[in-house]
Motif scaffolding. Sequence first.
Motif, mmCIF file in Angstrom:
data_model
loop_
_atom_site.group_PDB
_atom_site.id
_atom_site.type_symbol
_atom_site.label_atom_id
_atom_site.label_comp_id
_atom_site.label_asym_id
_atom_site.label_seq_id
_atom_site.Cartn_x
_atom_site.Cartn_y
_atom_site.Cartn_z
ATOM 1 N N ALA A 199 15.722 124.262 76.504
ATOM 2 C CA ALA A 199 15.170 124.901 77.700
ATOM 3 C C ALA A 199 16.180 125.835 78.348
ATOM 4 C CB ALA A 199 14.704 123.831 78.692
ATOM 5 N N GLU A 200 17.448 125.465 78.318
ATOM 6 C CA GLU A 200 18.473 126.285 78.979
ATOM 7 C C GLU A 200 18.628 127.632 78.291
ATOM 8 O OE1 GLU A 200 23.263 126.010 79.982
ATOM 9 O OE2 GLU A 200 22.077 124.159 79.822
ATOM 10 N N SER A 201 18.687 127.633 76.960
ATOM 11 C CA SER A 201 18.851 128.901 76.234
ATOM 12 C C SER A 201 17.603 129.765 76.363
ATOM 13 C CB SER A 201 19.167 128.636 74.763
ATOM 14 O OG SER A 201 18.092 127.980 74.106
ATOM 15 N N VAL A 202 16.442 129.147 76.400
ATOM 16 C CA VAL A 202 15.201 129.909 76.569
ATOM 17 C C VAL A 202 15.150 130.559 77.945
ATOM 18 C CG1 VAL A 202 12.693 129.717 76.762
ATOM 19 C CG2 VAL A 202 13.885 128.580 74.878
ATOM 20 N N ALA A 203 15.494 129.802 78.973
ATOM 21 C CA ALA A 203 15.491 130.350 80.334
ATOM 22 C C ALA A 203 16.484 131.499 80.459
ATOM 23 C CB ALA A 203 15.819 129.243 81.336
ATOM 24 N N ALA A 204 17.643 131.361 79.823
ATOM 25 C CA ALA A 204 18.643 132.425 79.874
ATOM 26 C C ALA A 204 18.131 133.684 79.178
ATOM 27 C CB ALA A 204 19.941 131.943 79.233
ATOM 28 N N ALA A 205 17.455 133.517 78.052
ATOM 29 C CA ALA A 205 16.914 134.673 77.331
ATOM 30 C C ALA A 205 15.834 135.373 78.145
ATOM 31 C CB ALA A 205 16.362 134.237 75.980
ATOM 32 N N VAL A 206 14.962 134.599 78.768
ATOM 33 C CA VAL A 206 13.917 135.184 79.613
ATOM 34 C C VAL A 206 14.547 135.979 80.751
ATOM 35 C CG1 VAL A 206 12.058 134.651 81.234
ATOM 36 C CG2 VAL A 206 12.168 133.470 79.023
ATOM 37 N N ALA A 207 15.592 135.419 81.350
ATOM 38 C CA ALA A 207 16.274 136.111 82.447
ATOM 39 C C ALA A 207 16.936 137.395 81.965
ATOM 40 C CB ALA A 207 17.302 135.180 83.076
ATOM 41 N N ARG A 208 17.538 137.366 80.791
ATOM 42 C CA ARG A 208 18.192 138.561 80.242
ATOM 43 C C ARG A 208 17.178 139.651 79.925
ATOM 44 N NH1 ARG A 208 20.901 136.707 75.083
ATOM 45 N NH2 ARG A 208 21.409 138.928 74.853
ATOM 46 N N LEU A 209 16.005 139.262 79.470
ATOM 47 C CA LEU A 209 14.980 140.254 79.148
ATOM 48 C C LEU A 209 14.451 140.936 80.397
ATOM 49 C CD1 LEU A 209 12.969 138.395 76.373
ATOM 50 C CD2 LEU A 209 14.269 140.502 76.093
ATOM 51 N N GLY A 210 14.368 140.193 81.485
ATOM 52 C CA GLY A 210 13.851 140.773 82.716
ATOM 53 C C GLY A 210 12.384 141.135 82.558
ATOM 54 N N GLY A 211 11.965 142.187 83.244
ATOM 55 C CA GLY A 211 10.565 142.602 83.163
ATOM 56 C C GLY A 211 9.691 141.764 84.066
ATOM 57 N N PRO A 212 8.439 142.140 84.208
ATOM 58 C CA PRO A 212 7.505 141.402 85.059
ATOM 59 C C PRO A 212 7.341 139.966 84.567
ATOM 60 C CG PRO A 212 6.587 143.522 84.375
ATOM 61 C CD PRO A 212 7.809 143.299 83.556
ATOM 62 N N ALA A 213 7.194 139.041 85.495
ATOM 63 C CA ALA A 213 7.052 137.632 85.135
ATOM 64 C C ALA A 213 5.837 137.410 84.241
ATOM 65 C CB ALA A 213 6.943 136.779 86.393
ATOM 66 N N ALA A 214 4.804 138.206 84.428
ATOM 67 C CA ALA A 214 3.597 138.051 83.621
ATOM 68 C C ALA A 214 3.792 138.540 82.194
ATOM 69 C CB ALA A 214 2.444 138.810 84.265
ATOM 70 N N ALA A 215 4.856 139.321 81.955
ATOM 71 C CA ALA A 215 5.044 139.941 80.641
ATOM 72 C C ALA A 215 5.955 139.151 79.715
ATOM 73 C CB ALA A 215 5.595 141.356 80.806
ATOM 74 N N VAL A 216 6.789 138.283 80.259
ATOM 75 C CA VAL A 216 7.719 137.544 79.412
ATOM 76 C C VAL A 216 7.800 136.103 79.878
ATOM 77 C CG1 VAL A 216 9.706 138.302 80.800
ATOM 78 C CG2 VAL A 216 10.072 137.454 78.474
ATOM 79 N N SER A 217 7.692 135.192 78.934
ATOM 80 C CA SER A 217 7.792 133.764 79.225
ATOM 81 C C SER A 217 8.473 133.096 78.049
ATOM 82 C CB SER A 217 6.411 133.147 79.488
ATOM 83 O OG SER A 217 5.568 133.308 78.353
ATOM 84 N N GLY A 218 8.755 131.812 78.192
ATOM 85 C CA GLY A 218 9.484 131.113 77.153
ATOM 86 C C GLY A 218 8.813 129.830 76.718
ATOM 87 N N PHE A 219 9.142 129.420 75.499
ATOM 88 C CA PHE A 219 8.690 128.129 74.994
ATOM 89 C C PHE A 219 9.884 127.448 74.340
ATOM 90 C CE2 PHE A 219 7.346 125.317 71.593
ATOM 91 C CZ PHE A 219 6.448 124.495 72.252
ATOM 92 N N ALA A 220 10.265 126.298 74.887
ATOM 93 C CA ALA A 220 11.391 125.532 74.351
ATOM 94 C C ALA A 220 10.859 124.462 73.412
ATOM 95 C CB ALA A 220 12.194 124.895 75.475
ATOM 96 N N GLY A 221 11.323 124.494 72.170
ATOM 97 C CA GLY A 221 10.893 123.501 71.204
ATOM 98 C C GLY A 221 11.395 123.840 69.819
ATOM 99 N N ASP A 222 11.674 122.832 69.046
ATOM 100 C CA ASP A 222 12.149 123.021 67.679
ATOM 101 C C ASP A 222 10.947 123.193 66.761
ATOM 102 O OD1 ASP A 222 13.306 123.018 65.219
ATOM 103 O OD2 ASP A 222 14.291 121.066 65.407
ATOM 104 N N LEU A 223 10.651 124.414 66.403
ATOM 105 C CA LEU A 223 9.448 124.703 65.626
ATOM 106 C C LEU A 223 9.574 124.295 64.161
ATOM 107 C CD1 LEU A 223 8.425 128.117 67.205
ATOM 108 C CD2 LEU A 223 7.497 125.840 67.672
#
Length: 262
Positions: A41-65
């Motif tokens: 979750a921490e790395s996903v949140a950091a990536a979302v923050a680095r990408l920036g952009g509108p909240a509706a345009a970028v989100s994250g999913f934490a999980g080992d696929l």
Amino acid sequence: MIVDFTGRRVLVTGSTSGIGFAAARGFLAAGASVVVNGRGAESVAAAVARLGGPAAAVSGFAGDLATESACSRLVGDHPHFDVIVNNIGVYGPQDFFDIPDSEWERFFRTNVMSGVRLARAYAPAMVERGWGRIVFVSSESALNIPVDMIHYGFTKTAQLAISRGLAKRLAGTGVTVNAVLPGPTLSEGVAGMLRADVDRTGDSLEKVAADFIAAQRASSILRRAATVDEVANLIVYVSSRQASATTGAALRVDGGVVDTIV
């Protein structure tokens, strides 16, 4: 050419850094709504923050696929994607005779089965809508099996077989399936692998990477490592409406490492 993903939902697996992150950034810049993925979750949140952009345009999913449970949870949380980029992967040098069954299985689950499960889950709805893109991020190692990473090369070759076969299975539906084959790429992972040589020689990271390619990938025409953005550009293009006639292809962005005309 204007590549526009307005109104498209895109999943890029393994996208908290490296090629995956660069691809997510490229899709976002082209107007897509993007879901980034990582194991924590921490790395996903950091990536979302680095990408920036509108909240509706970028989100994250934490999980080992690599696990069936995480793939099922992803499908439950995000039931609709127009584009899937199967980028998640593990690699690492190990002699064939030292690789236990558990590592063969881990590489296969992560590099192969993650993409199989996601394509199986999302492709039917793409077919119903008459449009979709599935991309497997393979490697030049699929063709040039590295002697020190045979298990890795095996999984990358498997991705080529799956992408070609699935493209044929989806013939005429408007859904394309392709594989992108990067060569040596200066991602964070590769930079970390070369850091000791940078410290030892005092040379720049780019110089050390070029020396590595000269020694280990002598067939390279580019004679340097690609940037993550150079690889991501091809991923974004082949996912676009402009690439509608490209399917079942193994598209090399390897700097000419693979010494063949076609």
